[in-house]
Scaffold this active site. Structure first.
Site, PDB file in Angstrom:
ATOM      1  N   ALA A  49       0.825  -1.215   0.000  1.00 39.35           N
ATOM      2  CA  ALA A  49       0.000   0.000   0.000  1.00 39.35           C
ATOM      3  C   ALA A  49       0.854   1.259   0.000  1.00 39.35           C
ATOM      4  O   ALA A  49       0.534   2.243  -0.669  1.00 39.35           O
ATOM      5  CB  ALA A  49      -0.931  -0.006   1.218  1.00 39.35           C
ATOM      6  N   ARG A  86       2.352  10.009 -10.010  1.00 38.57           N
ATOM      7  CA  ARG A  86       1.763  10.095 -11.346  1.00 38.57           C
ATOM      8  C   ARG A  86       0.668  11.165 -11.404  1.00 38.57           C
ATOM      9  O   ARG A  86       0.487  11.822 -12.416  1.00 38.57           O
ATOM     10  CB  ARG A  86       1.192   8.729 -11.765  1.00 38.57           C
ATOM     11  CG  ARG A  86       2.269   7.729 -12.145  1.00 38.57           C
ATOM     12  CD  ARG A  86       1.703   6.556 -12.935  1.00 38.57           C
ATOM     13  NE  ARG A  86       0.925   5.655 -12.093  1.00 38.57           N
ATOM     14  CZ  ARG A  86       1.433   4.608 -11.444  1.00 38.57           C
ATOM     15  NH1 ARG A  86       2.716   4.327 -11.545  1.00 38.57           N
ATOM     16  NH2 ARG A  86       0.658   3.843 -10.721  1.00 38.57           N
ATOM     17  N   CYS A 126       2.905 -12.181  -0.384  1.00 37.84           N
ATOM     18  CA  CYS A 126       2.072 -13.356  -0.657  1.00 37.84           C
ATOM     19  C   CYS A 126       2.857 -14.462  -1.333  1.00 37.84           C
ATOM     20  O   CYS A 126       2.386 -15.588  -1.444  1.00 37.84           O
ATOM     21  CB  CYS A 126       0.894 -12.969  -1.537  1.00 37.84           C
ATOM     22  SG  CYS A 126      -0.079 -11.657  -0.828  1.00 37.84           S
ATOM     23  N   ASP A 174      -2.947  -3.068   5.016  1.00 36.47           N
ATOM     24  CA  ASP A 174      -3.326  -3.982   6.095  1.00 36.47           C
ATOM     25  C   ASP A 174      -3.586  -3.307   7.445  1.00 36.47           C
ATOM     26  O   ASP A 174      -4.176  -3.928   8.330  1.00 36.47           O
ATOM     27  CB  ASP A 174      -2.231  -5.043   6.298  1.00 36.47           C
ATOM     28  CG  ASP A 174      -2.200  -6.060   5.178  1.00 36.47           C
ATOM     29  OD1 ASP A 174      -3.062  -5.997   4.282  1.00 36.47           O
ATOM     30  OD2 ASP A 174      -1.307  -6.926   5.200  1.00 36.47           O
ATOM     31  N   ASN A 219      -3.388  -2.894  -2.462  1.00 38.45           N
ATOM     32  CA  ASN A 219      -3.093  -2.159  -3.684  1.00 38.45           C
ATOM     33  C   ASN A 219      -4.194  -1.153  -4.011  1.00 38.45           C
ATOM     34  O   ASN A 219      -3.912  -0.032  -4.417  1.00 38.45           O
ATOM     35  CB  ASN A 219      -2.901  -3.130  -4.852  1.00 38.45           C
ATOM     36  CG  ASN A 219      -1.467  -3.596  -4.962  1.00 38.45           C
ATOM     37  OD1 ASN A 219      -0.626  -2.897  -5.498  1.00 38.45           O
ATOM     38  ND2 ASN A 219      -1.172  -4.758  -4.400  1.00 38.45           N
ATOM     39  N   TYR A 247     -18.005 -19.560 -23.790  1.00 35.79           N
ATOM     40  CA  TYR A 247     -18.006 -21.008 -23.916  1.00 35.79           C
ATOM     41  C   TYR A 247     -17.218 -21.481 -25.133  1.00 35.79           C
ATOM     42  O   TYR A 247     -17.475 -21.066 -26.252  1.00 35.79           O
ATOM     43  CB  TYR A 247     -19.438 -21.538 -24.028  1.00 35.79           C
ATOM     44  CG  TYR A 247     -19.500 -22.946 -24.572  1.00 35.79           C
ATOM     45  CD1 TYR A 247     -18.784 -23.962 -23.941  1.00 35.79           C
ATOM     46  CD2 TYR A 247     -20.220 -23.263 -25.708  1.00 35.79           C
ATOM     47  CE1 TYR A 247     -18.793 -25.252 -24.442  1.00 35.79           C
ATOM     48  CE2 TYR A 247     -20.247 -24.549 -26.222  1.00 35.79           C
ATOM     49  CZ  TYR A 247     -19.522 -25.540 -25.580  1.00 35.79           C
ATOM     50  OH  TYR A 247     -19.531 -26.818 -26.069  1.00 35.79           O
TER      51      TYR A 247
END
Lengths: 579, 579
Positions: A39, A49, A70, A312, A334, A457
């Site tokens: 984060a 940005r 992770c 977190d 994120n 499909y």
């Protein structure tokens, strides 16, 4: 010289000035970020940005920034081979590419909102400095919870949160003949670590205090996973308290002491859970939420002006219930980092995150398990009137090589017919359907809408009727009262009370694998043998996935049987040992 | 004896009576279904489950019922090895399991709505019979279009629609040394057949009349696929008319004659497209829709009372535009069959299908290509003000083995910010994101909602910011005017007009692969070399996926450059040859 944020005596951003020479930089403010993993770096990069004129500084205790937490279990297991693969970016990358200064080895020790300053301690020199901010972002993350039990200071007991933790586990595995490992905690990370250790050939026992692994999942799903993992060779002790660690005589762990006796361990991993790092916030008067994480509004603003929290350490809102929750997930980190990055830099067009669903997914050997939204248990507790179905469907066309059955558990509200949640598990692709469900729940879909989705499909990707659509159709049938289901969890109790379990698969299928206590009457012989069944007893029909038992249900109903039900998910979803 | 539906002289359902002996059967009506593949058998089976008392009869010209037509290309290619794998059920299965009589080898030749009857011709004996119905379901499907061109009656020219077609192709491949094949038609089936033939080692040429393969996709996507297939060894001729077939002197095809000259062919497959089989319907006065397929309402009712149409012979509604469309897809056939099955049997609680999105997906070698909703071209034609982005993102965590870049093209309406469509392609998993988009479009999501979805994240399944979320964020940035894009399709033209293409990747990356006409200024040297760029020329920035070129865009903008854009999708999505 850019706007100062430190006391004198340290290098400043001359490199940046060098790079941007000849370009006018607006000093519209300083954004100070505490925390440099997901984060924090996301907020910093996004703020850059949005506004090339901001001064942006990230301070972090760790040596590494922007690493993939992770991925640590996979690094231990050797699936990810190099530590550097987990490092998304180096501090100097942020400086060179984004004009963001990242200062590692620095611990924020106190926030002084009145001065808009943070006292920061250099972990090498012990020196204290004051950093000033216009906007402050708390991205302090979460830390593994370590209970106060005897022997926890012994060697070879680990948590798995930082790259250094995983590297230490790897070093031990490489340097010593580790035969037995114990992982304490049956949540996502604990399971991933246990799986990776087990795949390395270490005899691994997983110990969980609560009655089931994956406590955020429903019991039927968790038991299925547990049964699968046991078949893969993992020992699992649920409902078992860890009371301490035994010294092997060399200051190292030798066994994990539990309420059920000692378990041999050359290596122990504590993965009981994580707690949000909120000390800094609490001590300066920032409000915490009911979950214990930092309370934020949808714009990630804390209770103190110009201080944001992301990742977190911050609380979230559950999109379905509107209540505060705390789901410390990389995906959410994120998103909240990005929202924060926009909001600390934008004067207008602020961004917001309405909420999350607690979506999660885990791969354990070849089994994939995912959930989104509310479980049956949660929905019940929250006052919904939940209906559920358990539906196995192949993940691809049944004739396409490699297709696998996946089981979809849907939870819907009986009254509103709204989809509340889904849990999907099996050796096939569960990530696709869980994301379809997450999207549907976010957009408040009914199960009727779910059943009519125009999903992609072709034989390599899906059956013509995808698992999501079949499960929604089964739910619609059930809501209309077209059949009654029996959960595999209540089967034993029902059988003990005299119910009859009739397996309507073929004799060949029944011979290969059967549920204890069942009798076999193949569907095509049902009419012939129906007379032998007692109409006064409850008859539970089972097959492989539920389709033949539905046909059998309708047949027996037409024969005048009234006390009928279908074993939800058939033998495929049966979460206990079969014969 | 059950309610009669035939003239005397044929066996009736005594077997069924035998099986259900002692059980009273309600003769509440006869459902007659014409067509026994996906929609027809689905409608019949669902009608049976809804109402055990109905008499249900399916008549079909074919020998096979309920077969997986979409699997035929894979049967030719040997991925599906046995014909029987494609047969979902046999006629006798329907009789034994569902009390549905399927009569094969029967052609419906005339519907007589006034009598509620259908004249049926036995294809073996030529005998005509009259079948009566209470509800009639037309599931007559679609047939390959065969143009009237010279030599089309030669041997070894095939269509691929029925199992017998695919079996004939296989027999030829097995029995003869087939070196050159030509597939005519660059739609989904044509491409699948060409890929399967090519994988078998047959030199295969695909010929398409229109300027691009995959005519239902946008040109940038189709060109990417075309470029990929050429690299895999397939010859592709677009914008090429087939004028006839040349005899090899033995009554067999020897070459395909085209506007660009003859193409050698020991085997030719005609896959120009399919047309709905509507003769029966039209001749009895049932209204056809503007697409040429049978017009139906949302309950699949045709213009004549008690006659329904389902599957490939029926028209659909596009969910976004509300206009009639015809998308003959197996997934839709199953849905409309199911709706019809409910509606022919239910008195209340009728079911309906609101519409479809034209979702499709195809696997070609390792490349997966999918779309849902409107393309950029369609959106423009329909009066939307479409904005698009082209965004490559890995399908899993960048450090997880096997991850692949997939490219997401989103189409959104500038004014409403509503998501209109998506096309996703690459060697990674595209089926998941396209289904997320299909769900989002159905539920009328904005791109802002799309960016905030709580999708499942773990390294083996997704990056922390999934491709869908990244693409939505890029779209949000573009809608806010934060950057300008240049489509790879207009690049050559712009370069010819004097624009400068600056590739900001590293020198190493540039060395490996570059776009013709580009110059290389690595991002980190941009500040140094910016002075050498002409502010009066249009500068187009490129990198691998678009992130570094966005950073470069913002940097150059801060340096006072105004005529800037980013090459959409970077070199990853560039659909032409690179150097």
């Amino acid at each position: 010289m850019l706007q100062g944020y430190k006391q004198p005596g340290q290098t400043d951003c001359c490199l940046i000035d060098e790079e941007f020479r000849g370009v006018k930089k607006l000093s519209s403010g300083t954004v100070l970020v505490i925390g440099g993993v997901a984060a924090g770096t996301k907020a910093a990069a996004k703020a850059r940005r949005e506004n090339p004129g901001l001064k942006i500084v990230v301070i972090t205790k760790d040596r590494h920034v922007s690493y993939a937490g992770c991925g640590l279990p996979y690094y231990i297991g050797g699936i990810v081979q190099e530590e550097k693969e987990l490092l998304v970016r180096q501090p100097e990358d942020f400086l060179l590419d984004h004009d963001i200064e990242i200062i590692t080895g620095q611990e924020a020790v106190r926030i002084i909102p009145g001065e808009k300053a943070v006292m920061v301690k250099d972990l090498t020199t012990g020196e204290l400095q004051k950093f000033f901010y216009d906007k402050l972002v708390l991205a302090t993350g979460a830390s593994p919870f370590i209970p106060s039990i005897k022997g926890k200071e012994l060697a070879n007991i680990f948590t798995v949160r930082a790259i250094s933790d995983a590297a230490a586990v790897k070093r031990l595995l490489a340097g010593r003949n580790i035969q037995d490992a114990v992982v304490i905690g049956g949540g996502m990370i604990g399971l991933e670590v246990a799986e990776n250790l087990s795949r390395l050939g270490v005899k691994t026992t997983l110990i969980e205090l609560s009655p089931q692994i994956l406590p955020s999942y429903d019991l039927d799903v968790a038991l299925y996973v547990q049964n699968y993992l046991r078949e893969k060779g993992l020992s699992i002790l649920t409902g078992t308290a860890v009371t301490g660690f035994e010294d092997n005589g060399r200051g190292e762990v030798g066994a994990v002491l539990t309420g059920a006796g000692p378990v041999k361990a050359d290596l122990a991993v504590l993965s009981i859970g994580v707690r949000p790092n909120v000390d800094l916030a609490r001590e300066c008067g920032i409000q915490l939420g009911p979950t214990g994480a930092i309370a934020v509004n949808k714009m990630m603003e804390t209770s103190i002006k110009d201080i944001y929290a992301a990742g977190d350490c911050a609380e979230n809102i559950n999109l379905i219930t509107g209540r505060p929750v705390w789901y410390p997930m990389g995906s959410t980190a994120n998103k909240t980092g990005r929202v924060t990055g926009i909001n600390v830099s934008a004067k207008e067009n602020k961004d917001s995150l309405e909420g999350v669903l607690g979506t999660s997914i885990i791969k354990l050997f070849e089994l994939n398990v995912a959930k989104t939204g509310l479980t049956e248990r949660e929905a019940g507790k929250l006052g919904y009137d939940p209906e559920t179905v358990l539906v196995p469907v192949p993940d691809r066309a049944h004739y396409y090589p490699g297709n696998r059955l996946i089981i979809t558990k849907l939870v819907a509200d009986r009254k509103s017919r709204r989809l509340l949640g889904g849990q999907i598990y099996g050796e096939g692709a569960v990530d696709k359907p869980v994301d379809i469900l997450a999207t549907a729940i976010t957009l408040e879909a009914s199960v009727d809408q779910l059943a009519k989705l125009d999903l992609a499909y072709a034989p390599p990707f899906s059956p013509a009727m995808s698992s999501t659509i079949v499960a929604a159709n089964v739910m619609i049938n059930k809501l209309a009262g077209k059949f009654k289901g029996t959960s595999p969890l209540s089967l034993k109790e029902k059988l003990a009370a005299g119910a009859v379990l009739v397996d309507v698969r073929t004799a060949e299928e029944y011979f290969v694998r059967a549920i204890p206590g069942s009798i076999n009457i193949p569907l095509r012989e049902l009419a012939l043998h129906a007379g032998s069944l007692d109409k006064n007893k409850e008859i539970i029909l089972a097959c492989k996935v539920g389709l033949r038992s539905y046909t059998a249900f309708l047949k027996l109903k037409s024969f005048g049987f009234n006390n009928l039900s279908i074993l939800e998910g058939g033998i495929t979803a049966y979460p206990f040992e079969t014969e």
